[in-house]
Design an enzyme around this catalytic site. Structure first.
Site, PDB file in Angstrom:
ATOM      1  N   MET A 198       2.625  -9.373   6.671  1.00 55.28           N
ATOM      2  CA  MET A 198       2.068  -9.199   5.559  1.00 55.28           C
ATOM      3  C   MET A 198       1.601  -7.916   5.317  1.00 55.28           C
ATOM      4  O   MET A 198       2.320  -6.984   5.245  1.00 55.28           O
ATOM      5  CB  MET A 198       1.278 -10.340   4.970  1.00 55.28           C
ATOM      6  CG  MET A 198       1.997 -11.619   5.086  1.00 55.28           C
ATOM      7  SD  MET A 198       1.930 -12.471   3.341  1.00 55.28           S
ATOM      8  CE  MET A 198       0.325 -13.090   3.754  1.00 55.28           C
ATOM      9  N   CYS A 199       0.310  -7.788   5.091  1.00 55.47           N
ATOM     10  CA  CYS A 199      -0.484  -6.706   4.528  1.00 55.47           C
ATOM     11  C   CYS A 199      -0.571  -6.472   3.349  1.00 55.47           C
ATOM     12  O   CYS A 199       0.533  -6.899   2.600  1.00 55.47           O
ATOM     13  CB  CYS A 199       0.011  -5.440   5.280  1.00 55.47           C
ATOM     14  SG  CYS A 199      -0.049  -5.109   6.924  1.00 55.47           S
ATOM     15  N   GLY A 200      -1.516  -5.808   2.523  1.00 54.47           N
ATOM     16  CA  GLY A 200      -1.509  -5.767   0.926  1.00 54.47           C
ATOM     17  C   GLY A 200      -1.927  -4.245   0.821  1.00 54.47           C
ATOM     18  O   GLY A 200      -3.050  -3.719   1.495  1.00 54.47           O
TER      19      GLY A 200
ATOM     20  N   ARG B 144      -3.583 -11.489   2.237  1.00 53.38           N
ATOM     21  CA  ARG B 144      -2.460 -10.788   2.804  1.00 53.38           C
ATOM     22  C   ARG B 144      -2.619 -10.150   4.255  1.00 53.38           C
ATOM     23  O   ARG B 144      -1.766  -9.494   5.002  1.00 53.38           O
ATOM     24  CB  ARG B 144      -1.879  -9.784   1.824  1.00 53.38           C
ATOM     25  CG  ARG B 144      -1.258 -10.502   0.764  1.00 53.38           C
ATOM     26  CD  ARG B 144      -0.478  -9.240  -0.218  1.00 53.38           C
ATOM     27  NE  ARG B 144       0.606  -8.900   0.467  1.00 53.38           N
ATOM     28  CZ  ARG B 144       1.696  -9.770   0.455  1.00 53.38           C
ATOM     29  NH1 ARG B 144       2.219 -10.496  -0.332  1.00 53.38           N
ATOM     30  NH2 ARG B 144       2.884  -9.074   1.016  1.00 53.38           N
TER      31      ARG B 144
ATOM     32  N   THR C  76      -5.143  -3.604   3.259  1.00 53.95           N
ATOM     33  CA  THR C  76      -5.726  -4.572   4.107  1.00 53.95           C
ATOM     34  C   THR C  76      -4.627  -5.044   4.906  1.00 53.95           C
ATOM     35  O   THR C  76      -3.715  -5.334   4.781  1.00 53.95           O
ATOM     36  CB  THR C  76      -6.380  -5.814   3.140  1.00 53.95           C
ATOM     37  OG1 THR C  76      -6.829  -6.707   4.250  1.00 53.95           O
ATOM     38  CG2 THR C  76      -5.339  -6.685   2.384  1.00 53.95           C
TER      39      THR C  76
END
Lengths: 294, 225
Positions: free
Chosen positions: A1-3, A32, A145
């Site tokens: 994911m990662c945001g 995320r 993030t």
């Protein structure tokens, strides 16, 4: 994911609120990626001055030593938790950087006229509080993030990555040809701090720009040079850009009003922005370069 | 009419109330969705749900009987594996809208991103704008009507779903071909447009479907398998 998030202000009246707006955007993306977080803020350049953001795992000893080591350069050191911002005469950037890197465990996070990068292991809310991001003014910024996939959860493995003056990159995705590219760039003398794929993407863009390409052109080059999944948000002194790979699995939402342009991995990141109710909101096309600058 | 304000109430309170509605044809209003995930998923009984703003991932997923209207845009996975009922989105939808849908009607008044109707299994989808690349990939049954354009590789490896596009198609996927529009197809498009409440002339659409060369075993090619 990662945001990932990005905010570019057209309305200068909003500049004092950049840090607060960007912080809120990043905090909404916490679920995320819980591993680490970081923000790059582009402040107003001061004539003749440059700035370097450094990080140390031993700030209590390293930052006083840093101030002492840089005294002869007429440079000021402002410590913020594990990071410090060095303000200096622009022509002396290279020698001040070398002197700073010689002190203790100090690592350079960013260098340039406008950008400051703060990143650490932990949740976005913790990272934002630790560095007082909400109080920062600026014209544009990006945040990330991380849910780590390609390399260790460390401060240096956190995003944004900065590999050139006033440049930075945040990435959601994973590259598949980064090891080859890293080997090629190492042979050309590029230095890498991590085993991270996103750092290779940042260095790739820096290398293209060093070869005379504009940021927009370098992003075009990335469509053929980089293989894998990516949504990138990149920052430069004059603005920020967005690029998604041709398959475009990694989510992305753009929004624009007369006052700002904003990027979020999801609409949630944009929901608190002033005037979002009447903003133009759209999903960026795959393999298409978007760039805003002033 | 029950009103759920997601700025004040947890999402689970909304979805639990929808699941417990028991077929009383009630109406629900959802305020401040602000891009929340999984709004109005798994609605089993007939009821009307009006969502007053943009939603995030998976809105209307597995919908069985709900009549869901989103007054905004929708994130990835809109109405995924929808079984019946109706989902209407007034804005755009992100990737894989209506994926694996079995039945009912999905209307996207704006545009849909990539992979719209991927692995379609009987759901009907009407899109007022355009659709992105790899839409209707391996679509088995159901219909798609697109008023705008289609992206690359439309209907790749398609089975028996039928696709109607009014605008241009950037490219057709493997085993997807254009087919003649006959009266029965114009009637089908007219019915779907009417159901979606969108005005357009069925004569302006072109039909795409399977060449049926990919998924049939051909005994003459037995040596090649």
């Amino acid at each position: 994911m990662c945001g990932i998030v990005g905010l570019f202000l057209k309305d200068r009246a909003l500049e004092p609120r950049l840090g607060a707006l960007l912080s809120d955007m990043l905090v909404t993306m916490t679920d995320r990626g819980p591993d680490s977080a970081g923000i790059a803020v582009y402040g107003a350049p001061r004539p003749g001055r440059a700035r370097i953001t450094v990080q140390s795992s031993a700030p209590d000893t390293d930052f006083p030593a840093l101030a002492e080591a840089l005294a002869r350069f007429d440079a000021e050191v402002a410590a913020k938790s594990t990071h410090a911002v060095i303000s200096l005469d622009a022509p002396r950037l290279a020698e001040v950087r070398a002197a700073a890197e010689a002190v203790g465990a100090i690592r350079v996070m960013s260098a340039g006229e406008a950008v400051e990068i703060f990143k650490e292991v932990g949740l976005p809310a913790q990272v934002v509080d630790r560095f007082g991001i909400r109080a920062m003014a600026g014209s544009h910024g990006v945040g990330h993030t991380r849910m780590a996939t390609e390399s260790a959860v460390t401060t240096l493995g956190a995003h944004p990555f900065s590999t050139g003056p006033d440049q930075c990159l945040v990435h959601n995705g994973s590259l598949s040809n980064h090891n080859n590219l890293r080997r090629e760039m190492l042979r050309e003398g590029v230095r890498f701090e991590t085993e991270n794929d996103s750092e290779v993407a940042a260095a790739y863009l820096t290398a293209r720009m060093a070869a005379g390409r504009s940021l927009g052109e370098a992003l075009d080059d990335a469509l053929t040079g980089l293989d894998g999944f990516y949504t990138f948000v990149v920052g430069a002194k004059s603005g920020f850009g967005v690029l998604r790979d041709p398959i475009a699995c990694k989510p992305a939402v753009l929004a624009e009003t007369d006052q700002w342009v904003a990027f979020g991995s999801e609409y949630r990141a944009l929901a608190g922005l002033p005037g979002i109710e009447t903003a133009r909101v759209w999903e960026p096309e795959p393999a298409t370069v978007y760039f805003w600058e002033r | 009419m029950p009103v759920f304000d997601l700025a004040e109430q947890p999402l689970r309170a909304l979805n639990a109330a929808l699941h417990a509605s028991g077929g009383d044809n009630g109406r629900f209003e959802v305020l401040n969705p602000r891009g929340a995930h999984s709004v109005a998923v798994g609605v089993e009984h007939p009821c009307e749900i009006e969502v007053m703003g943009p939603v995030g991932y998976y809105c209307g997923g597995m919908n069985e009987a709900g009549e869901i209207t989103v007054r905004g845009s929708a994130g990835p996975g809109l109405a995924e594996n929808m079984m019946g009922g109706r989902v209407v989105v007034e804005g755009d939808a992100s990737q894989y809208a209506g994926a694996t849908g079995h039945g009912g009607l999905l209307v996207i008044r704006g545009s849909a991103a990539s992979r719209c109707g991927i692995s379609l299994k009987g759901l009907d989808i009407v899109v007022g704008g355009s659709i992105g690349h790899m839409s209707a990939f391996m679509a088995q049954s159901g219909r798609m009507v697109v008023l705008g354009d289609a992206g690359e590789a439309l209907g790749d490896s398609i089975y028996e779903a039928r696709i109607y596009v009014r605008g241009t198609v950037k490219s057709l996927g493997t085993d997807c071909i254009e087919k003649p529009m006959r009266d029965e197809h114009r009637a089908e498009v007219a019915d779907l447009l009417e159901a979606a409440g969108i005005a357009a002339d069925p004569a302006d659409f072109r039909r795409y479907g399977s060449a049926r060369k990919l998924y049939h075993f051909d005994v003459d090619h037995a040596d090649a398998y």
